[in-house]
Design a protein around this motif. Structure first.
Motif, mmCIF file in Angstrom:
data_model
loop_
_atom_site.group_PDB
_atom_site.id
_atom_site.type_symbol
_atom_site.label_atom_id
_atom_site.label_comp_id
_atom_site.label_asym_id
_atom_site.label_seq_id
_atom_site.Cartn_x
_atom_site.Cartn_y
_atom_site.Cartn_z
ATOM 1 N N GLU A 38 -14.579 -1.426 -2.761
ATOM 2 C CA GLU A 38 -14.291 -0.988 -1.390
ATOM 3 C C GLU A 38 -14.620 -2.050 -0.346
ATOM 4 O O GLU A 38 -14.148 -1.962 0.786
ATOM 5 C CB GLU A 38 -15.012 0.324 -1.085
ATOM 6 C CG GLU A 38 -14.487 1.504 -1.896
ATOM 7 C CD GLU A 38 -12.984 1.703 -1.786
ATOM 8 O OE1 GLU A 38 -12.440 1.685 -0.658
ATOM 9 O OE2 GLU A 38 -12.338 1.869 -2.842
ATOM 10 N N GLN A 39 -15.375 -3.088 -0.723
ATOM 11 C CA GLN A 39 -15.662 -4.174 0.220
ATOM 12 C C GLN A 39 -14.389 -4.875 0.690
ATOM 13 O O GLN A 39 -14.379 -5.518 1.734
ATOM 14 C CB GLN A 39 -16.609 -5.189 -0.413
ATOM 15 C CG GLN A 39 -15.997 -5.953 -1.578
ATOM 16 C CD GLN A 39 -16.965 -6.910 -2.226
ATOM 17 O OE1 GLN A 39 -17.731 -7.579 -1.536
ATOM 18 N NE2 GLN A 39 -16.944 -6.968 -3.550
ATOM 19 N N TYR A 40 -13.312 -4.732 -0.055
ATOM 20 C CA TYR A 40 -12.050 -5.378 0.288
ATOM 21 C C TYR A 40 -11.157 -4.516 1.181
ATOM 22 O O TYR A 40 -10.060 -4.927 1.543
ATOM 23 C CB TYR A 40 -11.283 -5.740 -0.989
ATOM 24 C CG TYR A 40 -12.078 -6.626 -1.913
ATOM 25 C CD1 TYR A 40 -12.413 -7.927 -1.545
ATOM 26 C CD2 TYR A 40 -12.518 -6.163 -3.144
ATOM 27 C CE1 TYR A 40 -13.161 -8.743 -2.386
ATOM 28 C CE2 TYR A 40 -13.257 -6.972 -3.997
ATOM 29 C CZ TYR A 40 -13.574 -8.252 -3.610
ATOM 30 O OH TYR A 40 -14.311 -9.057 -4.443
ATOM 31 N N PHE A 41 -11.619 -3.308 1.512
ATOM 32 C CA PHE A 41 -10.818 -2.365 2.290
ATOM 33 C C PHE A 41 -11.609 -1.851 3.488
ATOM 34 O O PHE A 41 -12.834 -1.851 3.487
ATOM 35 C CB PHE A 41 -10.401 -1.171 1.414
ATOM 36 C CG PHE A 41 -9.530 -1.560 0.257
ATOM 37 C CD1 PHE A 41 -8.160 -1.660 0.402
ATOM 38 C CD2 PHE A 41 -10.094 -1.853 -0.976
ATOM 39 C CE1 PHE A 41 -7.355 -2.034 -0.662
ATOM 40 C CE2 PHE A 41 -9.301 -2.230 -2.053
ATOM 41 C CZ PHE A 41 -7.929 -2.322 -1.891
ATOM 42 N N ASP A 42 -10.881 -1.387 4.483
ATOM 43 C CA ASP A 42 -11.484 -0.713 5.632
ATOM 44 C C ASP A 42 -11.503 0.774 5.277
ATOM 45 O O ASP A 42 -10.528 1.485 5.496
ATOM 46 C CB ASP A 42 -10.648 -0.985 6.882
ATOM 47 C CG ASP A 42 -11.212 -0.313 8.126
ATOM 48 O OD1 ASP A 42 -12.372 0.160 8.090
ATOM 49 O OD2 ASP A 42 -10.480 -0.244 9.130
ATOM 50 N N SER A 43 -12.602 1.206 4.682
ATOM 51 C CA SER A 43 -12.647 2.573 4.164
ATOM 52 C C SER A 43 -13.832 3.347 4.723
ATOM 53 O O SER A 43 -14.784 2.769 5.250
ATOM 54 C CB SER A 43 -12.702 2.554 2.632
ATOM 55 O OG SER A 43 -13.839 1.867 2.175
ATOM 56 N N TRP A 44 -13.745 4.654 4.601
ATOM 57 C CA TRP A 44 -14.840 5.539 5.003
ATOM 58 C C TRP A 44 -14.924 6.695 4.020
ATOM 59 O O TRP A 44 -13.946 7.031 3.359
ATOM 60 C CB TRP A 44 -14.677 6.016 6.439
ATOM 61 C CG TRP A 44 -13.425 6.782 6.730
ATOM 62 C CD1 TRP A 44 -12.177 6.273 6.949
ATOM 63 C CD2 TRP A 44 -13.289 8.201 6.829
ATOM 64 N NE1 TRP A 44 -11.281 7.280 7.180
ATOM 65 C CE2 TRP A 44 -11.932 8.471 7.116
ATOM 66 C CE3 TRP A 44 -14.173 9.263 6.708
ATOM 67 C CZ2 TRP A 44 -11.448 9.769 7.277
ATOM 68 C CZ3 TRP A 44 -13.692 10.549 6.875
ATOM 69 C CH2 TRP A 44 -12.344 10.790 7.161
#
Length: 118
Positions: A100-106
């Motif tokens: 998830e470090q590669y995405f803008d996630s929540w």
């Protein structure tokens, strides 16, 4: 369909230790829910989260505890956990950071959701 407190069975296609084509090594089990289609038109992806160290699995049945929403991707990732474990956002963030470090996630915990689909 409501998903709160629902159990799902997943096929694990990227077990602990799996290395993908980008060199990411999976520290947790990752797979999909057969015959449930996700936002990308493929079967719904799932991370398996647990307080206990994970061993490579071929399949897993557990409770849906959260959903990782990606603002910069078309699909969400579901979080499954063992029935007897209480899982929080911190543990989910720690265990999914490798990807998830590669995405803008929540992270949305299922119990907190106002989404009528859950």
């Amino acid at each position: 369909m409501k998903y709160k407190e629902k159990m799902f069975s997943a096929i694990i296609d990227r077990p602990v230790g799996f290395e993908d084509s980008f060199g990411n090594v999976y520290p947790i089990n990752y797979g999909y829910i057969p015959e449930m289609i996700g936002g990308d038109g493929e079967e719904q992806d799932v991370y398996i989260i647990s307080h206990d160290p994970q061993q490579p699995l071929e399949n897993f049945t557990g409770k849906l505890v959260a959903i990782i929403h990606r603002r910069d991707d078309i699909e969400d990732k579901w979080i499954l956990a063992p029935v007897n474990e209480e899982i929080n956002k911190t543990l989910i963030a720690e265990q999914t950071h490798f990807m998830e470090q590669y995405f803008d996630s929540w992270i949305e915990m299922v119990e907190e959701s106002n989404d009528s689909r859950l």
